[in-house]
Design a protein around this motif. Structure first.
Motif, PDB file in Angstrom:
ATOM      1  N   LEU A 200       0.813  -1.218   0.000  1.00  0.00           N
ATOM      2  CA  LEU A 200       0.000   0.000   0.000  1.00  0.00           C
ATOM      3  C   LEU A 200       0.846   1.268   0.000  1.00  0.00           C
ATOM      4  O   LEU A 200       0.355   2.348  -0.347  1.00  0.00           O
ATOM      5  N   ALA A 201       2.099   1.126   0.355  1.00  0.00           N
ATOM      6  CA  ALA A 201       3.006   2.276   0.324  1.00  0.00           C
ATOM      7  C   ALA A 201       3.655   2.459  -1.044  1.00  0.00           C
ATOM      8  O   ALA A 201       4.363   3.447  -1.274  1.00  0.00           O
ATOM      9  N   SER A 206      -1.536   2.638  -5.376  1.00  0.00           N
ATOM     10  CA  SER A 206      -2.202   3.863  -4.924  1.00  0.00           C
ATOM     11  C   SER A 206      -3.695   3.849  -5.236  1.00  0.00           C
ATOM     12  O   SER A 206      -4.470   4.612  -4.655  1.00  0.00           O
ATOM     13  N   ASN A 207      -4.104   2.977  -6.158  1.00  0.00           N
ATOM     14  CA  ASN A 207      -5.518   2.877  -6.525  1.00  0.00           C
ATOM     15  C   ASN A 207      -6.221   1.709  -5.828  1.00  0.00           C
ATOM     16  O   ASN A 207      -7.226   1.189  -6.316  1.00  0.00           O
ATOM     17  N   MET A 212     -10.745  -2.257  -4.999  1.00  0.00           N
ATOM     18  CA  MET A 212     -11.665  -2.960  -4.103  1.00  0.00           C
ATOM     19  C   MET A 212     -13.123  -2.747  -4.518  1.00  0.00           C
ATOM     20  O   MET A 212     -13.977  -3.602  -4.290  1.00  0.00           O
ATOM     21  N   SER A 213     -13.400  -1.604  -5.154  1.00  0.00           N
ATOM     22  CA  SER A 213     -14.769  -1.345  -5.605  1.00  0.00           C
ATOM     23  C   SER A 213     -15.175  -2.263  -6.754  1.00  0.00           C
ATOM     24  O   SER A 213     -16.346  -2.332  -7.117  1.00  0.00           O
ATOM     25  N   GLN A 214     -14.206  -2.979  -7.343  1.00  0.00           N
ATOM     26  CA  GLN A 214     -14.520  -3.926  -8.413  1.00  0.00           C
ATOM     27  C   GLN A 214     -15.020  -5.274  -7.876  1.00  0.00           C
ATOM     28  O   GLN A 214     -15.417  -6.134  -8.666  1.00  0.00           O
ATOM     29  N   LEU A 215     -15.005  -5.452  -6.570  1.00  0.00           N
ATOM     30  CA  LEU A 215     -15.503  -6.710  -6.014  1.00  0.00           C
ATOM     31  C   LEU A 215     -16.975  -6.892  -6.408  1.00  0.00           C
ATOM     32  O   LEU A 215     -17.772  -5.966  -6.287  1.00  0.00           O
TER      33      LEU A 215
END
Length: 501
Positions: A200-201, A206-207, A212-215
């Motif tokens: 995540l770093a 960075s997206n 996660m919204s594609q789940l």
């Protein structure tokens, strides 16, 4: 593709049976080939060279070419590659844990004969499960939002009880998964949590929140959702196995094909760049000079990082499939109140799994290949499938149907694996160039198969794929698996975007 023919690939395999052959190499035991003569004729020279390159790569002890084999990323799609000492990202691919799942519904086939009912179901599903390479839950009306916190939890835990409850997934569906969760390189969740914080770093993650919204979405290309009618075989074994699987003859089922979406692609792409840079920096020889066959020896930090990343992507893919099935069931319940459904199985065809072969642990890389454990296999103890073997979900095409199979003892010769479907016979550009849209659409109309697409994608038409009956005949004749049921399509959820895997 980077694979090149440094010398002419063998144009002749040596038949060892009606549906088996070997492909010799110069310095190793031969590659095992599953396929009738007609199927073997579909393997072009580049596919065969990729198989040879894979077999000659460091640490590799076995390679199997399945009937659906065709050009892939380093290794052919439709192959099995085994190594007890090395991990290879190429034979997993950029769509980590691309998988199949099958939802059995209690809806009789005649209930969906009416085209208006099927159109209503298509609409209800598409309001919940978007298609398209960049689409996610924010693009549909009846979404199941996934925030960053839940996203971090599910990529570490997979289909845990907590994750399932938060997503509205029946908790017992986890029992119907090949793997409901994946652990880190040291077989702990902590390794995944630590690795995720490192990722995540990094810039390429960075997206993360957007991914996660594609789940709960299909993506594009060869991914799909398909409403089926189940036709169980009329022999005693098929009926008995179908009962164990939870298949219901003459009832509606829903077959799904997708993977880890943009999150898995980010993970895999990052790994390829990292390993390729390592090979270049240290001037490490590439197998056959192919950058797509980079590897990491087990026990190294590079291998640990890859195994962790693969597990994170695989956990996303697992939650993705289970959520899609929950949303599909919800859509059926909206259109046909009172509908109930149960998960038959969820099984991957793009994964490396640690398994016992020849009495030692080894990593079995299945690229476009499906696990096939028969009755009595040690790994099926204390599962519902110990006495039958687990379900094998093989998509064909909407016109010819798909198959549910079960492994036979002969699956051992193919490293307990079978193909993952029909396999392409036309590349996407070639298919778009030579296939006729009117003919494709007419064929769907003749078979009364509906779709959410205004025009069914030419590069996904049945004619772009191998003869599914001949593929199945290869599997059966070679003694790998038997057919339990055929699934006949009534409508398809599809997108015309570029393939994810």
């Amino acid at each position: 593709m980077h694979t090149t023919l440094h010398k002419p690939a063998p144009t002749r395999m040596i038949a060892t049976g009606e549906a088996t052959a070997i492909l010799p190499t110069e310095t190793t035991p031969p590659i095992k080939v599953i396929g009738t003569e007609a199927i073997r004729d579909t393997f072009d020279d580049v596919c065969l060279q990729q198989a040879i390159n894979s077999r000659l790569a460091p640490g590799v002890t076995d390679v199997v070419l399945n009937p659906d084999a065709h050009l892939g990323y380093g290794a052919p799609v439709g192959c099995v590659m085994v190594s007890p000492t090395h991990i290879y990202p190429g034979p997993v691919g950029v769509d980590i844990k691309c998988s199949m799942s099958l939802l059995q519904l209690d809806v009789p086939a005649d209930v969906i004969e009416d085209r208006q009912t099927r159109r209503a179901l298509i609409s209800a599903i598409c309001q919940r499960t978007p298609t398209g390479a960049g689409k996610g839950q924010r693009s549909v009306k009846k979404s199941r939002p996934v925030n960053r916190t839940l996203g971090k939890q599910l990529v570490v835990e997979g289909a845990s009880e907590s994750v399932c409850q938060q997503l509205g997934i029946p908790v017992d569906w986890a029992d119907r998964c090949e793997d409901s969760f994946h652990l880190g390189h040291d077989e702990t969740r902590d390794a995944l949590g630590n690795r995720l914080e490192v990722l995540l770093a990094q810039r390429h993650m960075s997206n993360f929140s957007d991914k996660m919204s594609q789940l709960g979405s299909y993506g594009g290309g060869n991914h799909f959702g398909e409403c089926e009618v189940v036709h169980v075989g009329d022999d005693d074994r098929s009926r008995s196995v179908a009962e164990t699987f939870g298949l219901r003859d003459g009832k509606v089922a829903f077959l799904s094909h997708c993977g880890s979406r943009g999150f898995g692609h980010n993970l895999a792409s990052g790994q390829f760049k990292t390993l390729q840079h390592k090979f270049s920096k240290w001037d490490i020889p590439l197998p056959a000079g192919d950058r797509q066959l980079v590897y990491a020896p087990l026990g190294t930090s590079e291998a640990d990082d890859y195994l962790d990343d693969m597990a994170l992507g695989a956990n996303f893919a697992t939650a993705n499939h289970l959520l899609i099935n929950a949303l599909v069931l919800e859509a059926f319940q909206e259109v046909l109140p009172g509908t109930t459904g149960s998960l038959v199985y969820f099984i991957s065809h793009n994964i490396a799994r640690k398994e016992i072969m020849d009495n030692r642990p080894t990593w079995v890389h299945r690229k476009g290949a499906t696990r096939a454990f028969p009755a009595g296999h040690y790994a099926l103890r204390e599962t519902p499938f110990a006495d039958t073997g687990h379900p094998i979900l093989l998509p064909g095409n909407p016109r010819d149907g798909s198959a549910v199979m079960v492994a036979d003892a002969g699956a051992e010769q193919a490293c307990f694996s079978v193909n993952h479907g029909a396999g392409r016979t036309l590349g996407r550009r070639h298919a778009n160039r030579v296939l006729d849209q009117a003919t494709i659409d007419k064929e769907f109309e003749q078979h009364d198969i509906l779709s959410n697409c205004r025009f069914y994608p030419k590069d996904e038409a049945p004619a772009a794929y191998k003869d599914f009956e001949e593929v199945l005949r290869s599997v059966k004749t070679a003694g790998l698996a038997s057919e339990v049921a055929r699934l006949k399509a009534r409508f398809v959820i599809k997108d015309a975007s570029k393939a994810d895997d």
